[in-house]
Write a protein that holds these residues in place. Structure first.
Motif, short mmCIF file in Angstrom:
data_model
loop_
_atom_site.label_atom_id
_atom_site.label_comp_id
_atom_site.label_asym_id
_atom_site.label_seq_id
_atom_site.Cartn_x
_atom_site.Cartn_y
_atom_site.Cartn_z
N SER A 94 0.84 -1.20 0.00
CA SER A 94 0.00 0.00 0.00
C SER A 94 0.87 1.25 0.00
O SER A 94 2.04 1.20 0.36
CB SER A 94 -0.91 0.01 1.23
N SER A 95 0.27 2.36 -0.39
CA SER A 95 0.98 3.63 -0.35
C SER A 95 0.24 4.60 0.57
O SER A 95 -0.97 4.49 0.76
CB SER A 95 1.12 4.22 -1.75
N SER A 110 -3.67 9.71 3.70
CA SER A 110 -4.56 8.93 2.85
C SER A 110 -3.84 7.64 2.47
O SER A 110 -2.75 7.68 1.90
CB SER A 110 -4.92 9.73 1.60
N ILE A 111 -4.46 6.52 2.79
CA ILE A 111 -3.87 5.21 2.47
C ILE A 111 -4.53 4.69 1.21
O ILE A 111 -5.76 4.62 1.12
CB ILE A 111 -4.08 4.20 3.62
N GLY A 115 -2.42 -4.48 -3.59
CA GLY A 115 -3.07 -5.73 -3.96
C GLY A 115 -2.42 -6.97 -3.37
O GLY A 115 -2.81 -8.08 -3.70
N SER A 116 -1.44 -6.80 -2.50
CA SER A 116 -0.72 -7.93 -1.93
C SER A 116 -1.61 -8.73 -0.98
O SER A 116 -2.53 -8.19 -0.37
CB SER A 116 0.52 -7.42 -1.18
N SER A 127 6.31 1.38 2.82
CA SER A 127 7.44 1.69 1.93
C SER A 127 7.14 2.79 0.92
O SER A 127 8.03 3.55 0.55
CB SER A 127 7.87 0.44 1.17
N PHE A 128 5.92 2.87 0.45
CA PHE A 128 5.59 3.80 -0.62
C PHE A 128 4.85 5.00 -0.04
O PHE A 128 3.73 4.89 0.44
CB PHE A 128 4.72 3.10 -1.68
N THR A 129 5.51 6.18 -0.11
CA THR A 129 4.92 7.38 0.47
C THR A 129 5.04 8.56 -0.48
O THR A 129 5.88 8.58 -1.38
CB THR A 129 5.62 7.76 1.79
#
Length: 155
Positions: A94-95, A110-111, A115-116, A127-129
């Protein structure tokens, strides 16, 4: 007790009752509650406008709150800790981005769920920001930038 004292007492009691009702209303509508769920972390290049207590949302629905903000002295990134309700599972791909509620509104996390099939656990780091956008800086660039196309104006 004179009539003036009774009137002053009644007015004071009414003022206190109205103040108590206002505080009760403010507390119940502010969404203030005990922090529950699990804790996640994320690192951002900038967190302008985000504060402790800001919302954490998925699809616009509040699922948690920002718990802490600190500067990582090794990489100079802002480290944000936030809670997520225990009944909401977040995929590990997720980001998270910092978004505003409007041009002059407050900021929130905001999350965007990934799809994991692997889910983040208590204490994990997203990890993704994407950090906050400096709207004033963007506006000033748009207003004060000049387009230099190399053409001259014929007279």
């Amino acid at each position: 007790m004179s009539n003036n004292n009774v009137v002053e007492f009644l007015v004071g009691a009414i003022v206190l009752a109205v103040a108590g009702l206002f505080l009760f209303y403010a507390y119940t509508t502010a969404g203030v509650s005990d922090v529950s769920g699990y804790r996640l972390n994320a690192e951002f290049d900038r967190v302008d406008g985000l504060t402790v207590g800001s919302d954490v949302r998925i699809s616009g629905i509040k699922v948690g709150v920002v718990l802490d903000e600190a500067l990582d002295s090794e990489n100079y990134l802002a480290r944000v800790s936030f809670s997520v309700d225990s009944d909401v599972q977040i995929p590990d791909d997720s980001s998270v981005k910092i978004t505003t509620t409007g041009l002059f509104g407050g900021s929130y996390l905001s999350i965007q769920p990934g799809g994991s099939y692997e889910m983040l656990a208590d204490g994990d780091t997203v990890s993704f920001t994407q950090g906050s956008v400096d709207l004033i800086g963007l506006l000033s660039q748009a207003v004060f930038s000049t387009s230099d196309s190399g053409e001259t104006n014929p007279q």
